[in-house]
Design a protein around this motif. Structure first.
Motif, PDB file in Angstrom:
ATOM      1  N   ARG A 133      -8.079  77.158  -7.670  1.00 49.74           N
ATOM      2  CA  ARG A 133      -7.342  77.667  -8.775  1.00 49.74           C
ATOM      3  C   ARG A 133      -6.809  76.373  -9.683  1.00 49.74           C
ATOM      4  O   ARG A 133      -6.795  76.309 -10.914  1.00 49.74           O
ATOM      5  N   GLN A 172     -10.286  77.458 -21.934  1.00 47.40           N
ATOM      6  CA  GLN A 172      -9.324  77.617 -22.782  1.00 47.40           C
ATOM      7  C   GLN A 172      -8.443  76.408 -22.677  1.00 47.40           C
ATOM      8  O   GLN A 172      -8.165  75.959 -21.399  1.00 47.40           O
ATOM      9  N   PRO A 229      -9.797  81.848 -25.406  1.00 52.26           N
ATOM     10  CA  PRO A 229     -10.697  81.514 -24.767  1.00 52.26           C
ATOM     11  C   PRO A 229     -11.866  81.315 -25.608  1.00 52.26           C
ATOM     12  O   PRO A 229     -12.166  81.782 -26.608  1.00 52.26           O
ATOM     13  N   MET A 274      -8.505  75.093 -18.963  1.00 53.13           N
ATOM     14  CA  MET A 274      -8.491  76.287 -17.850  1.00 53.13           C
ATOM     15  C   MET A 274      -9.984  76.592 -18.226  1.00 53.13           C
ATOM     16  O   MET A 274     -10.243  77.035 -19.412  1.00 53.13           O
ATOM     17  N   LEU A 315     -12.253  79.848 -17.444  1.00 54.76           N
ATOM     18  CA  LEU A 315     -12.005  81.482 -16.991  1.00 54.76           C
ATOM     19  C   LEU A 315     -13.556  81.945 -16.981  1.00 54.76           C
ATOM     20  O   LEU A 315     -14.459  81.685 -17.343  1.00 54.76           O
ATOM     21  N   PHE A 324     -11.205  89.350 -16.646  1.00 52.42           N
ATOM     22  CA  PHE A 324     -11.023  87.806 -16.303  1.00 52.42           C
ATOM     23  C   PHE A 324     -10.450  87.826 -15.048  1.00 52.42           C
ATOM     24  O   PHE A 324      -9.549  88.391 -14.470  1.00 52.42           O
ATOM     25  N   GLY A 325     -10.975  86.434 -14.488  1.00 55.82           N
ATOM     26  CA  GLY A 325     -10.460  85.990 -13.225  1.00 55.82           C
ATOM     27  C   GLY A 325      -9.077  85.244 -13.494  1.00 55.82           C
ATOM     28  O   GLY A 325      -8.627  84.880 -14.886  1.00 55.82           O
ATOM     29  N   PRO A 326      -8.473  84.685 -12.620  1.00 56.43           N
ATOM     30  CA  PRO A 326      -7.157  83.977 -12.598  1.00 56.43           C
ATOM     31  C   PRO A 326      -7.479  82.599 -13.385  1.00 56.43           C
ATOM     32  O   PRO A 326      -6.501  81.777 -13.885  1.00 56.43           O
ATOM     33  N   GLY A 327      -8.648  82.089 -13.365  1.00 53.10           N
ATOM     34  CA  GLY A 327      -9.099  80.716 -13.844  1.00 53.10           C
ATOM     35  C   GLY A 327      -8.768  79.444 -12.865  1.00 53.10           C
ATOM     36  O   GLY A 327      -8.186  79.704 -11.865  1.00 53.10           O
ATOM     37  N   ARG A 331      -7.946  75.723 -13.259  1.00 53.73           N
ATOM     38  CA  ARG A 331      -7.339  74.547 -14.349  1.00 53.73           C
ATOM     39  C   ARG A 331      -7.736  73.409 -13.822  1.00 53.73           C
ATOM     40  O   ARG A 331      -7.457  72.730 -12.605  1.00 53.73           O
ATOM     41  N   GLN A 338      -2.056  87.829 -22.214  1.00 50.77           N
ATOM     42  CA  GLN A 338      -2.040  86.745 -21.329  1.00 50.77           C
ATOM     43  C   GLN A 338      -0.611  86.405 -21.273  1.00 50.77           C
ATOM     44  O   GLN A 338      -0.059  85.777 -22.093  1.00 50.77           O
ATOM     45  N   GLY A 398       0.200  80.943 -17.836  1.00 58.23           N
ATOM     46  CA  GLY A 398      -0.304  80.653 -16.644  1.00 58.23           C
ATOM     47  C   GLY A 398      -1.219  81.468 -15.944  1.00 58.23           C
ATOM     48  O   GLY A 398      -1.849  81.226 -14.867  1.00 58.23           O
ATOM     49  N   ALA A 406      -4.344  85.267 -16.120  1.00 59.80           N
ATOM     50  CA  ALA A 406      -5.497  85.318 -17.056  1.00 59.80           C
ATOM     51  C   ALA A 406      -5.341  86.381 -18.118  1.00 59.80           C
ATOM     52  O   ALA A 406      -4.345  87.270 -17.922  1.00 59.80           O
ATOM     53  N   PRO A 407      -6.315  86.427 -19.127  1.00 59.54           N
ATOM     54  CA  PRO A 407      -6.153  87.233 -20.092  1.00 59.54           C
ATOM     55  C   PRO A 407      -6.414  88.802 -19.508  1.00 59.54           C
ATOM     56  O   PRO A 407      -7.505  88.936 -18.614  1.00 59.54           O
TER      57      PRO A 407
END
Lengths: 112, 110
Positions: A9, A37, A43, A89, A91, A103-106, A108, B37, B40, B42-43
């Motif tokens: 993450r 992003q 994004p 970030m 994604l 989308f996933g949580p990304g 960072r 979003q 912090g 996700a979209p």
């Protein structure tokens, strides 16, 4: 189904190091996307896979970036010789054959 | 190419209605999508307009007019949890990716 997952993450690295991120899409989604992003922006597309085939790459994706999806399931994004400008970030998204992307949580990334 | 414009910020009080406009310049696309979003996070997908007209999903509605190159997202009965960034996006014809606007930050005040 637990949705799209990404690992790690958060990643802090020093300039010049290589990093690799992983994305596990929603099962049976044959389309997988990577986006980047930065703060205050939407994004930006990096690359797209349909099953294991990488069908499109953005001009943003320099030769330091490489992505794979070897078995048509999970995908990895590697950045070699990281630069401070790579801080963002990252994604991952997956979709079935529709216009809706999940989308996933990304991840960072901070490059020091 | 694709260019989507949306306001950068909107502030409103709880219970109010907010309309976020999205104007675009693109040669052709399949549909207009909206994503939410939180800071912090996700979209997350909110709404999709493949055809002209209004799509309603609970408190949120979205509208598209291809002839006017314009769409909007309508947030009704605003709640504090609606404070987030909202992005419009299009998938151009003969393309796979989404092209996003820069996003509108909605702040809901008590």
């Amino acid at each position: 189904d637990t949705g799209v997952s990404q690992d790690p993450r958060h990643k802090i690295t020093k300039r010049g190091q290589n990093v690799t991120f992983r994305c596990d899409p929603i099962s049976e989604h044959n389309r997988l996307y990577w986006y980047r992003q930065t703060l205050g922006q939407g994004p930006e597309f990096l690359t797209y896979f349909q099953n294991e085939a990488q069908l499109e790459k953005s001009r943003l994706l320099s030769d330091r970036f490489s992505a794979e999806r070897p078995k048509g399931s999970f995908s990895t994004l590697e950045i070699q010789r990281t630069e401070q400008g790579d801080s963002a970030m990252y994604l991952c998204a997956s979709s079935p054959s529709t216009d809706t992307q999940y989308f996933g949580p990304g991840t960072r990334l901070t490059v020091l | 190419g694709q260019s989507l414009e949306q306001p950068s910020e909107v502030t409103a009080v709880e219970g109010a209605i907010v309309q976020i406009n999205c104007t675009y310049q693109t040669s052709g696309f399949y549909g207009l999508s909206w994503y939410q979003q939180h800071d912090g996070g996700a979209p997350t997908f909110l709404s999709y307009n493949g055809l002209d007209g209004l799509e309603e999903t609970g408190r949120f509605s979205s509208f598209l007019s291809r002839s006017d190159s314009y769409g909007y997202l309508l947030l009704q009965e605003l709640q504090m949890k609606d404070s987030a960034s909202y992005f419009c996006a299009v998938r151009p014809r003969n393309d796979y990716k989404l092209s996003f606007g820069a996003g509108t930050t909605v702040t809901v005040r008590a």
